[in-house]
Design a protein around this motif. Structure first.
Motif, PDB file in Angstrom:
ATOM      1  N   GLU A  37      35.493-110.837  82.875  1.00  0.00           N
ATOM      2  CA  GLU A  37      36.683-111.075  82.063  1.00  0.00           C
ATOM      3  C   GLU A  37      37.302-109.746  81.626  1.00  0.00           C
ATOM      4  OE1 GLU A  37      35.632-113.647  78.836  1.00  0.00           O
ATOM      5  OE2 GLU A  37      35.341-115.378  80.133  1.00  0.00           O
ATOM      6  N   ALA A  38      36.442-108.780  81.267  1.00  0.00           N
ATOM      7  CA  ALA A  38      36.977-107.466  80.851  1.00  0.00           C
ATOM      8  C   ALA A  38      37.687-106.791  82.032  1.00  0.00           C
ATOM      9  CB  ALA A  38      35.834-106.584  80.338  1.00  0.00           C
ATOM     10  N   LYS A  39      37.077-106.914  83.211  1.00  0.00           N
ATOM     11  CA  LYS A  39      37.703-106.328  84.400  1.00  0.00           C
ATOM     12  C   LYS A  39      39.026-107.000  84.680  1.00  0.00           C
ATOM     13  CE  LYS A  39      36.696-105.100  89.144  1.00  0.00           C
ATOM     14  NZ  LYS A  39      35.797-105.199  90.267  1.00  0.00           N
ATOM     15  N   MET A  40      39.045-108.346  84.559  1.00  0.00           N
ATOM     16  CA  MET A  40      40.301-109.073  84.792  1.00  0.00           C
ATOM     17  C   MET A  40      41.340-108.674  83.751  1.00  0.00           C
ATOM     18  SD  MET A  40      39.107-112.928  86.040  1.00  0.00           S
ATOM     19  CE  MET A  40      39.353-113.541  84.471  1.00  0.00           C
ATOM     20  N   LEU A  41      40.896-108.551  82.492  1.00  0.00           N
ATOM     21  CA  LEU A  41      41.844-108.149  81.437  1.00  0.00           C
ATOM     22  C   LEU A  41      42.348-106.730  81.682  1.00  0.00           C
ATOM     23  CD1 LEU A  41      40.142-109.637  78.245  1.00  0.00           C
ATOM     24  CD2 LEU A  41      42.291-110.390  79.290  1.00  0.00           C
ATOM     25  N   GLU A  42      41.440-105.870  82.127  1.00  0.00           N
ATOM     26  CA  GLU A  42      41.852-104.493  82.421  1.00  0.00           C
ATOM     27  C   GLU A  42      42.873-104.482  83.556  1.00  0.00           C
ATOM     28  OE1 GLU A  42      42.247-100.505  82.131  1.00  0.00           O
ATOM     29  OE2 GLU A  42      41.156-101.792  80.737  1.00  0.00           O
ATOM     30  N   GLU A  43      42.587-105.285  84.603  1.00  0.00           N
ATOM     31  CA  GLU A  43      43.532-105.364  85.720  1.00  0.00           C
ATOM     32  C   GLU A  43      44.862-105.934  85.244  1.00  0.00           C
ATOM     33  OE1 GLU A  43      41.530-107.711  88.641  1.00  0.00           O
ATOM     34  OE2 GLU A  43      40.145-106.080  89.193  1.00  0.00           O
ATOM     35  N   ARG A  44      44.791-106.937  84.399  1.00  0.00           N
ATOM     36  CA  ARG A  44      46.017-107.552  83.869  1.00  0.00           C
ATOM     37  C   ARG A  44      46.781-106.556  83.028  1.00  0.00           C
ATOM     38  NH1 ARG A  44      46.294-112.990  80.254  1.00  0.00           N
ATOM     39  NH2 ARG A  44      48.540-113.151  80.226  1.00  0.00           N
ATOM     40  N   ARG A  45      46.024-105.797  82.217  1.00  0.00           N
ATOM     41  CA  ARG A  45      46.666-104.785  81.365  1.00  0.00           C
ATOM     42  C   ARG A  45      47.359-103.737  82.247  1.00  0.00           C
ATOM     43  NH1 ARG A  45      45.853 -99.851  79.008  1.00  0.00           N
ATOM     44  NH2 ARG A  45      43.900 -99.486  80.063  1.00  0.00           N
ATOM     45  N   GLN A  46      46.666-103.363  83.301  1.00  0.00           N
ATOM     46  CA  GLN A  46      47.269-102.385  84.220  1.00  0.00           C
ATOM     47  C   GLN A  46      48.566-102.939  84.834  1.00  0.00           C
ATOM     48  OE1 GLN A  46      46.651 -99.238  84.856  1.00  0.00           O
ATOM     49  NE2 GLN A  46      44.882 -99.219  83.457  1.00  0.00           N
ATOM     50  N   ARG A  47      48.535-104.193  85.231  1.00  0.00           N
ATOM     51  CA  ARG A  47      49.736-104.808  85.816  1.00  0.00           C
ATOM     52  C   ARG A  47      50.859-104.876  84.785  1.00  0.00           C
ATOM     53  NH1 ARG A  47      45.942-108.510  88.147  1.00  0.00           N
ATOM     54  NH2 ARG A  47      46.504-109.990  86.532  1.00  0.00           N
ATOM     55  N   VAL A  48      50.470-105.261  83.524  1.00  0.00           N
ATOM     56  CA  VAL A  48      51.477-105.359  82.466  1.00  0.00           C
ATOM     57  C   VAL A  48      52.041-103.975  82.191  1.00  0.00           C
ATOM     58  CG1 VAL A  48      51.803-105.832  80.005  1.00  0.00           C
ATOM     59  CG2 VAL A  48      50.568-107.444  81.431  1.00  0.00           C
ATOM     60  N   LEU A  49      51.171-102.951  82.171  1.00  0.00           N
ATOM     61  CA  LEU A  49      51.635-101.578  81.928  1.00  0.00           C
ATOM     62  C   LEU A  49      52.595-101.122  83.048  1.00  0.00           C
ATOM     63  CD1 LEU A  49      48.609 -99.542  80.528  1.00  0.00           C
ATOM     64  CD2 LEU A  49      50.805 -99.908  79.470  1.00  0.00           C
ATOM     65  N   SER A  84      54.315-103.074  84.892  1.00  0.00           N
ATOM     66  CA  SER A  84      55.562-103.834  84.742  1.00  0.00           C
ATOM     67  C   SER A  84      56.414-103.254  83.632  1.00  0.00           C
ATOM     68  CB  SER A  84      55.272-105.298  84.436  1.00  0.00           C
ATOM     69  OG  SER A  84      54.595-105.900  85.498  1.00  0.00           O
ATOM     70  N   LEU A  85      55.760-102.863  82.530  1.00  0.00           N
ATOM     71  CA  LEU A  85      56.503-102.278  81.412  1.00  0.00           C
ATOM     72  C   LEU A  85      57.088-100.912  81.810  1.00  0.00           C
ATOM     73  CD1 LEU A  85      54.274-103.132  78.321  1.00  0.00           C
ATOM     74  CD2 LEU A  85      56.545-103.990  78.802  1.00  0.00           C
ATOM     75  N   ARG A  86      56.338-100.161  82.604  1.00  0.00           N
ATOM     76  CA  ARG A  86      56.859 -98.856  83.054  1.00  0.00           C
ATOM     77  C   ARG A  86      58.092 -99.073  83.957  1.00  0.00           C
ATOM     78  NH1 ARG A  86      51.111 -96.469  84.263  1.00  0.00           N
ATOM     79  NH2 ARG A  86      50.596 -95.834  82.171  1.00  0.00           N
ATOM     80  N   ASP A  87      57.935-100.050  84.846  1.00  0.00           N
ATOM     81  CA  ASP A  87      59.094-100.355  85.720  1.00  0.00           C
ATOM     82  C   ASP A  87      60.275-100.797  84.876  1.00  0.00           C
ATOM     83  OD1 ASP A  87      57.670 -99.729  87.982  1.00  0.00           O
ATOM     84  OD2 ASP A  87      57.129-101.821  88.456  1.00  0.00           O
TER      85      ASP A  87
END
Length: 194
Positions: A145-157, A159-162
């Motif tokens: 779950e932490a890995k998935m959340l980290e991956e999700r956070r990375q995707r959200v980051l 997306s936010l950078r884009d």
């Protein structure tokens, strides 16, 4: 007292006989006194003999009674000693039996306690192993779950950078200067600094 009649008899004998009947009376009195003294001696001897016989009889009866009481006391003592031995043996027997019974109960209680302790230890080991498995599984699940959340956070980051880049590009292109929102820019700068 017997001395007085003799004195009286002597006094009478020393007096002059005035009449023949008077002399006979003195002799008769003396004879009576002598007979009384003889009777008194005989009574005294009889009384002493009877007293000795009574004393001997009493001593004999006392000796017999002492012997009987001594025998009865010896028998009572022997019976008491036998009774005490019987009671002591019964008490010893009861004590031995009670001790054996208590020792047997103690052995059974110890065996039962050891069995329960083994069962509890096995149960505790089983529970500990189950808890350890659950902890390992939960840890693995949390890591996933932490890995998935980290991956999700990375995707959200990303997306936010884009989005931030697009917003920046959009803000630079218009010819008219639009009022800038400092809070939005600060938020975007915070995201970039990460």
């Amino acid at each position: 007292m017997p001395d007085r009649p003799e004195e009286e008899a002597r006094t009478v004998a020393e007096q002059k006989p005035e009449s023949p009947s008077h002399v006979d009376v003195g002799g008769k009195v003396n004879a009576i006194i002598e007979a009384a003294q003889a009777a008194a001696q005989e009574i005294d001897q009889d009384a002493r003999r009877e007293a000795r016989e009574m004393l001997q009889q009493a001593e004999k009866q006392a000796a017999e009674r002492i012997e009987e009481l001594t025998r009865v006391a010896s028998e009572a003592r022997a019976e008491a000693d036998q009774y005490a031995r019987d009671i002591r043996e019964a008490a010893d027997s009861y004590g031995t039996q009670h001790r054996r019974s208590v020792e047997e109960e103690a052995r059974q209680a110890l065996t039962s306690a050891e069995k329960k302790a083994r069962e509890l230890l096995e149960s505790a080991k089983t529970s500990a192993e189950q808890i350890e498995r659950d902890v390992v599984n939960r840890h693995a699940t949390l890591q996933r779950e932490a890995k998935m959340l980290e991956e999700r956070r990375q995707r959200v980051l990303e997306s936010l950078r884009d989005l931030a880049a697009q917003l920046q590009d959009a803000l630079v292109e218009p010819t008219e200067k639009a009022p800038q929102d400092d809070a939005l820019l600060d938020a975007l700068d915070v995201e970039r600094s990460r």
